[in-house]
Design a protein around this motif. Structure first.
Motif, mmCIF file in Angstrom:
data_model
loop_
_atom_site.group_PDB
_atom_site.id
_atom_site.type_symbol
_atom_site.label_atom_id
_atom_site.label_comp_id
_atom_site.label_asym_id
_atom_site.label_seq_id
_atom_site.Cartn_x
_atom_site.Cartn_y
_atom_site.Cartn_z
ATOM 1 N N THR A 140 43.521 38.776 20.512
ATOM 2 C CA THR A 140 43.240 38.775 19.073
ATOM 3 C C THR A 140 41.891 38.104 18.801
ATOM 4 O O THR A 140 41.466 37.229 19.552
ATOM 5 C CB THR A 140 44.331 38.026 18.275
ATOM 6 O OG1 THR A 140 44.441 36.713 18.802
ATOM 7 C CG2 THR A 140 45.668 38.735 18.363
ATOM 8 N N ALA A 141 41.276 38.555 17.738
ATOM 9 C CA ALA A 141 39.996 37.969 17.330
ATOM 10 C C ALA A 141 40.295 36.769 16.434
ATOM 11 O O ALA A 141 40.673 36.918 15.275
ATOM 12 C CB ALA A 141 39.176 39.006 16.572
ATOM 13 N N GLY A 142 40.148 35.592 16.968
ATOM 14 C CA GLY A 142 40.497 34.379 16.232
ATOM 15 C C GLY A 142 39.418 33.970 15.244
ATOM 16 O O GLY A 142 38.331 34.564 15.199
ATOM 17 N N LEU A 176 35.822 33.200 16.656
ATOM 18 C CA LEU A 176 34.995 34.380 16.952
ATOM 19 C C LEU A 176 34.445 34.985 15.659
ATOM 20 O O LEU A 176 33.271 35.369 15.590
ATOM 21 C CB LEU A 176 35.830 35.427 17.709
ATOM 22 C CG LEU A 176 35.142 36.766 17.989
ATOM 23 C CD1 LEU A 176 33.874 36.582 18.807
ATOM 24 C CD2 LEU A 176 36.089 37.723 18.701
ATOM 25 N N ARG A 177 35.277 35.044 14.644
ATOM 26 C CA ARG A 177 34.819 35.579 13.352
ATOM 27 C C ARG A 177 33.697 34.720 12.779
ATOM 28 O O ARG A 177 32.710 35.233 12.252
ATOM 29 C CB ARG A 177 35.992 35.646 12.365
ATOM 30 C CG ARG A 177 37.032 36.669 12.761
ATOM 31 C CD ARG A 177 38.317 36.416 12.036
ATOM 32 N NE ARG A 177 38.136 36.416 10.591
ATOM 33 C CZ ARG A 177 38.607 37.357 9.780
ATOM 34 N NH1 ARG A 177 39.274 38.365 10.270
ATOM 35 N NH2 ARG A 177 38.410 37.289 8.493
ATOM 36 N N ARG A 180 31.613 32.776 14.430
ATOM 37 C CA ARG A 180 30.379 32.958 15.207
ATOM 38 C C ARG A 180 29.706 34.291 14.862
ATOM 39 O O ARG A 180 28.481 34.389 14.798
ATOM 40 C CB ARG A 180 30.697 32.911 16.709
ATOM 41 C CG ARG A 180 30.783 31.480 17.251
ATOM 42 C CD ARG A 180 30.865 31.481 18.764
ATOM 43 N NE ARG A 180 32.220 31.736 19.228
ATOM 44 C CZ ARG A 180 32.544 32.717 20.068
ATOM 45 N NH1 ARG A 180 31.629 33.523 20.530
ATOM 46 N NH2 ARG A 180 33.794 32.876 20.456
ATOM 47 N N THR A 181 30.539 35.302 14.640
ATOM 48 C CA THR A 181 29.987 36.613 14.292
ATOM 49 C C THR A 181 29.263 36.554 12.952
ATOM 50 O O THR A 181 28.148 37.065 12.798
ATOM 51 C CB THR A 181 31.117 37.667 14.245
ATOM 52 O OG1 THR A 181 31.802 37.653 15.492
ATOM 53 C CG2 THR A 181 30.560 39.061 13.985
ATOM 54 N N MET A 182 29.897 35.919 11.991
ATOM 55 C CA MET A 182 29.280 35.771 10.664
ATOM 56 C C MET A 182 27.954 35.025 10.774
ATOM 57 O O MET A 182 26.949 35.407 10.159
ATOM 58 C CB MET A 182 30.210 34.995 9.727
ATOM 59 C CG MET A 182 31.386 35.793 9.252
ATOM 60 S SD MET A 182 30.883 36.976 7.993
ATOM 61 C CE MET A 182 32.450 37.363 7.263
ATOM 62 N N ARG A 194 25.999 34.780 13.320
ATOM 63 C CA ARG A 194 24.981 35.608 13.985
ATOM 64 C C ARG A 194 24.384 36.611 12.994
ATOM 65 O O ARG A 194 23.177 36.839 12.976
ATOM 66 C CB ARG A 194 25.630 36.344 15.160
ATOM 67 C CG ARG A 194 24.663 37.188 15.934
ATOM 68 C CD ARG A 194 25.322 37.840 17.118
ATOM 69 N NE ARG A 194 24.484 38.913 17.634
ATOM 70 C CZ ARG A 194 24.867 39.800 18.547
ATOM 71 N NH1 ARG A 194 26.085 39.731 19.036
ATOM 72 N NH2 ARG A 194 24.066 40.752 18.943
ATOM 73 N N ILE A 195 25.242 37.182 12.172
ATOM 74 C CA ILE A 195 24.752 38.170 11.200
ATOM 75 C C ILE A 195 23.875 37.498 10.148
ATOM 76 O O ILE A 195 22.809 38.005 9.792
ATOM 77 C CB ILE A 195 25.945 38.905 10.552
ATOM 78 C CG1 ILE A 195 26.630 39.774 11.606
ATOM 79 C CG2 ILE A 195 25.490 39.744 9.368
ATOM 80 C CD1 ILE A 195 27.943 40.348 11.177
ATOM 81 N N VAL A 196 24.320 36.339 9.669
ATOM 82 C CA VAL A 196 23.532 35.617 8.657
ATOM 83 C C VAL A 196 22.173 35.235 9.231
ATOM 84 O O VAL A 196 21.129 35.397 8.583
ATOM 85 C CB VAL A 196 24.301 34.362 8.171
ATOM 86 C CG1 VAL A 196 23.391 33.466 7.356
ATOM 87 C CG2 VAL A 196 25.512 34.778 7.361
ATOM 88 N N GLU A 201 19.972 38.221 9.342
ATOM 89 C CA GLU A 201 19.460 38.584 8.020
ATOM 90 C C GLU A 201 18.342 37.653 7.581
ATOM 91 O O GLU A 201 17.383 38.075 6.972
ATOM 92 C CB GLU A 201 20.596 38.549 6.991
ATOM 93 C CG GLU A 201 21.577 39.673 7.152
ATOM 94 C CD GLU A 201 20.888 41.030 7.128
ATOM 95 O OE1 GLU A 201 20.254 41.364 6.118
ATOM 96 O OE2 GLU A 201 20.974 41.754 8.129
ATOM 97 N N ARG A 249 15.265 38.727 9.184
ATOM 98 C CA ARG A 249 14.717 39.947 8.569
ATOM 99 C C ARG A 249 13.998 39.632 7.271
ATOM 100 O O ARG A 249 13.149 40.391 6.825
ATOM 101 C CB ARG A 249 15.855 40.946 8.308
ATOM 102 C CG ARG A 249 16.320 41.617 9.580
ATOM 103 C CD ARG A 249 17.702 42.137 9.413
ATOM 104 N NE ARG A 249 17.746 43.299 8.555
ATOM 105 C CZ ARG A 249 17.854 44.546 8.994
ATOM 106 N NH1 ARG A 249 17.903 44.792 10.268
ATOM 107 N NH2 ARG A 249 17.929 45.547 8.158
#
Lengths: 197, 180
Positions: free
Chosen positions: A19-21, A24-25, A27-29, A31-33, A36, A39
């Motif tokens: 499961t994606a705990g 992980l969520r 860290r993903t957020m 990375r995206i922030v 951005e 950019r």
């Protein structure tokens, strides 16, 4: 194998514990922030709006100069708009302009390829009669509220036609309908941004 | 087919992306894990997938089948990982990277039947494994799987048929070995 239900149970037994705990969520957020923010930096703003179009124009000029001795008459077009969305596994091979039989309707052709035998082309040309009737053999579809026509052939090939105020577009190849609409939509968005400037 | 989650602009990113993660996050991670059999690499793929989801936020509303689309990104991201040179080195050194099918079965699979099936599926060659995963685990149609793998529906049906044959043969030979 006893039956397909057992196969499903075997797969669930092996995979359901993964499961994606929240960590992980998070860290993903982050990375995206962070992506951005990068950019938003001046150098990243400069690249897509100035450097990238300049590079594309230079590439187009180079292509035109290399293909000057073709039989068909060649003429530059004012703008090349690449789709912002290209399906995973596909890549653009070449961008050429061809005047075809009628020199007043230059066409832009983007040829792309993918792994396996998937390949196709995306082309558009100046439209002489925008808003014409649906072509024979095509059925109407819409993407992003825009009218389009689609034709599916037995070997998974599709052809998607649409048009805007200036151009007729044709996307053809071994590609899913969803991906074709996304590619088409990404061109429309790009053009809309250009038109609003 | 589930409805796509709308995510119009960066301000809505938190809620929009979280909703996509809620809906498809486990499916993405499990697919990546099934492919790569390495939790760390699977998490890298997970991040890559949702980064691409975010970058395509302007087109998400037009998505006809968001689950199939997300899984297609995941499968392609896994293939990219497996094409990298370091991945090939890992495979040369050890035919199964870090977390193997055996370790998974030891930790998580309870019954003997499930364990045998899991091992047999894990040992299937590509492209049969992926077809089995998408059809029997994610319960996608052959048409949707064809769209993900860029092959015809008939090819998917053929792969599933062949996969079932191989699983049957493997399990029967395993059973015969136990009886000896």
């Amino acid at each position: 194998m006893r039956n397909e239900e057992e196969l499903k149970r075997g797969l669930r037994g092996g995979l359901d514990r993964i499961t994606a705990g929240p960590e992980l969520r998070r860290r993903t957020m982050e990375r995206i922030v962070a992506g951005e923010r990068n950019r938003d930096k001046p150098v990243f703003r400069f690249f897509p709006h100035i450097a990238l179009p300049a590079f594309m124009v230079l590439a187009l000029i180079l292509i035109l100069s290399l293909t000057a001795d073709r039989h068909v008459q060649q003429q530059p077009v004012s703008k090349v708009v690449l789709p912002e969305y290209v399906p995973e596994g596909y890549r653009v091979n070449e961008v050429v302009t061809e005047a075809g039989k009628d020199a007043e309707t230059p066409e832009v052709v983007i040829r792309y390829s993918a792994s396996g035998d998937n390949a196709g082309k995306l082309e558009w040309k100046q439209s002489a009669k925008p808003g014409g009737p649906a072509p024979e053999g095509f059925e109407p579809v819409t993407f992003e509220g825009r009218q389009a026509w689609i034709r599916r052939t037995g070997d998974d090939n599709i052809t998607l036609l649409w048009e805007d105020e200036k151009y007729e577009y044709r996307l053809e190849g071994k590609i899913s309908e969803g991906d074709a609409k996304l590619m088409a939509g990404s061109i429309y968005l790009h053009k809309k941004e250009d038109d609003s400037r | 087919m589930s409805e796509p989650v709308r995510m119009r602009n960066p301000k809505e990113m938190g809620d929009g992306l979280a909703a996509w993660m809620d809906r498809y996050g486990d499916a993405v991670l499990r697919t990546a894990y099934f492919y790569l059999r390495d939790r760390q690499r699977a998490e890298d793929v997970y991040q890559e997938v949702f980064l691409r989801v975010y970058r395509n936020r302007g087109s998400l509303e037009a998505m006809e089948n968001p689950k199939a689309w997300v899984l297609k990104i995941a499968v392609n991201a896994c293939r990219d990982v497996m094409r990298r040179p370091w991945w090939k080195k890992v495979l040369l050194i050890d035919s199964r990277p870090r977390e193997t099918a055996e370790s998974v079965e030891q930790e998580a699979v309870d019954s003997e039947t499930n364990r045998e099936l899991w091992r047999s599926v894990s040992e299937l060659a590509e492209p049969f494994r992926t077809a089995v995963l998408l059809y029997y685990y994610h319960e996608l149609s052959t048409k949707e799987i064809g769209g993900i793998l860029n092959v015809s529906e008939g090819t998917i049906r053929s792969r599933l048929h062949r996969a079932r044959q191989m699983l049957k043969e493997n399990l029967e030979s395993e059973a015969a070995r136990h009886e000896e």
